[in-house]
Design an enzyme around this catalytic site. Sequence first.
Site, PDB file in Angstrom:
ATOM      1  N   TYR A  98     -21.838 -10.878   8.641  1.00  0.00           N
ATOM      2  CA  TYR A  98     -21.972 -11.929   9.660  1.00  0.00           C
ATOM      3  C   TYR A  98     -21.810 -13.328   9.067  1.00  0.00           C
ATOM      4  O   TYR A  98     -21.290 -14.232   9.716  1.00  0.00           O
ATOM      5  CB  TYR A  98     -23.322 -11.827  10.375  1.00  0.00           C
ATOM      6  N   GLU A 197     -36.586  16.513  -0.946  1.00  0.00           N
ATOM      7  CA  GLU A 197     -35.612  16.077   0.056  1.00  0.00           C
ATOM      8  C   GLU A 197     -36.249  15.544   1.345  1.00  0.00           C
ATOM      9  O   GLU A 197     -35.941  14.461   1.791  1.00  0.00           O
ATOM     10  CB  GLU A 197     -34.650  17.228   0.414  1.00  0.00           C
ATOM     11  N   ASP A 249     -33.682  21.584   0.526  1.00  0.00           N
ATOM     12  CA  ASP A 249     -33.322  22.724   1.359  1.00  0.00           C
ATOM     13  C   ASP A 249     -32.331  23.607   0.597  1.00  0.00           C
ATOM     14  O   ASP A 249     -31.753  23.182  -0.416  1.00  0.00           O
ATOM     15  CB  ASP A 249     -32.642  22.245   2.654  1.00  0.00           C
TER      16      ASP A 249
END
Lengths: 364, 364
Positions: A98, A197, A249
């Site tokens: 910006y 995780e 996982d």
Amino acid sequence: MVYKGNKVALDRLKEIAESVYGQLERSEVPHLELSSRTKSNIILDTDHDVWKYGEDKIKRSAKDLGGATSILRTLYTVDFIGDMIKGGKSSTLREMYYISEGWEKAKFPSQDESNKLAEDLEIITTCMREDFKLRPEEDGARVMGDITIEETNRKGEKKRINCKDDVGDSGYGIPYNVEKEKIRFKGINAKMIIAIETGGMFDRLVENGFDETHSAVLVHLKGQPARSTRRFIKRLAEQSGLPLVIFTDGDPWSYRIYASVAYGAIKTAHISEYLATPQAQFLGITPSDIVNYELPSDDLTDQDKNALKSELSDPRFSSDQWRSEIKLQLKMKRKSEQQALAKYGLDYVTDTYLPEKLTEMGLL
Amino acid sequence: MVYKGNKVALDRLKEIAESVYGQLERSEVPHLELSSRTKSNIILDTDHDVWKYGEDKIKRSAKDLGGATSILRTLYTVDFIGDMIKGGKSSTLREMYYISEGWEKAKFPSQDESNKLAEDLEIITTCMREDFKLRPEEDGARVMGDITIEETNRKGEKKRINCKDDVGDSGYGIPYNVEKEKIRFKGINAKMIIAIETGGMFDRLVENGFDETHSAVLVHLKGQPARSTRRFIKRLAEQSGLPLVIFTDGDPWSYRIYASVAYGAIKTAHISEYLATPQAQFLGITPSDIVNYELPSDDLTDQDKNALKSELSDPRFSSDQWRSEIKLQLKMKRKSEQQALAKYGLDYVTDTYLPEKLTEMGLL
């Protein structure tokens, strides 16, 4: 306050500007040179055991409009970063995009472009984005364990925070800058570091007091870990010499999380030696765990299968152990989440699974 | 340790079990009754100025297999929650789903089902999920400001944390349970509470020291805020009596964030009086701001337009001011992000925009 990392960055950014001015003064068409960021230019640095860019270079020349605009943007950006370093400010990558609204012809057409330029500057200067005072939107990964951190806060005051005694149950929040000038480890009373995780599993280990019962520093990876989290882990592992295990996982995407902590990621190959911790060991959930612990599991999707196949040809997974695990998973076509261990109750992960796995790895 | 909130929850859960046993003893086909959770059964409670469920009820009867399974699951879940409350444990919604692996016929087919049951139990007992020791995966919204929190940590020890002096730059992390038994506000030295949508803007206000220069407590909403964040804000606003302003992006989804803080959300209509803070005021980015501050903006998508149109018929946006702002935005077809204020530099938001807007609202 100008820190050493920022000072070096500032000097190197100035060199870029000076090189362009020098070329103009000698009436040359200005150009910048940087490493090519294609997959074919990523090599395994066997000295450091991490991913790095190879020798291929690309050249941005003001000969064409695109190249000229790119050099103009670079100079505006160097100026903006210089101002931030001098003013003790920092900015999000989004804010920098910006900010460029005021740069007229040098305005970035999208944030992708400004993000890429930040990476280009890292490659040219071999400094890190954090040295330029640029930060991502989010961070906020958390730490729980008996380590004392001295954080130099926004007012330049040094504060000591013990990540077990001086924090609430949500732990210590990792700031975006974790370099020496921002945080220092002042006391590490632990036997291992466990990076986790999911927030659910991190909170499980916290609630069950695994950090205390097993002298572990718990770090929440929050999915694919932010740079600050990987850098934090690397600094902590390096300074403490403690073993680092990764608990995720049991699917191909989680193996990539492990690989990005251990070896680095393609996107950040130019700073792998700052971010990667090659001594990291993968704890689980392994495909064998899914079988041995009879975990609730889901079918692999086609994307999962393709990701596993591509890992079979990825040098980061070239060990015999990884290859046999990946092949096992492709054969059984199943994946499991770390929270699937709750099948056996809320304490199973801390009473049984982790102790068994850590013993297997020789860490208990 | 059994807290009062948990104790009440436990008693009410027992009532559910007792009602089923009572029906069985009287040789009746057991059934459970709960509020219908359709949009048509959501009404604005004008006493509290929040959304609530109406009078429509649905009945789950063991007459059919679906109803019988649902009652069986309810009883298993009540048992599991009872065990957690007695054992001082908590569990993620995901863990509860996996726990049900051991419940044979009562196993949940998907986490959607177990989440829905948790909500059903809230409606039946008029307790909150947090009283049942069930928590979502993630929380971690952050707070910075001169308030002192006494948190009862996982070991039952009370710790005082000042959210300005005792934390790092990432602030105080809001835990999943923010009830009286977990956290108490012990000192509030501020003139207002500002809840901020994005992490980038939260960090901007922190870096610029707006909490200190304007005696503000800054709370990161982290997009659509978690229940714990909304409850934290409500408790803080209620106890302190401080004005609460909401600072978000300028698009219809952000207006919904405001509405969920101020009036509650459909999904949690049954506990709106715990979560909603009707005195919350929307600060911006308003559609007028986009015009007045000439902010960088993007085209509204079709989804944006539809969301704005549906807000025009939403009683939570029925004030003249909201209606004229929404109509203005539909007319100009543009939206802006809060970080777009960086167009005028990194300090513009704290030096100019916020002081102007707060003065307009009579808060400065």
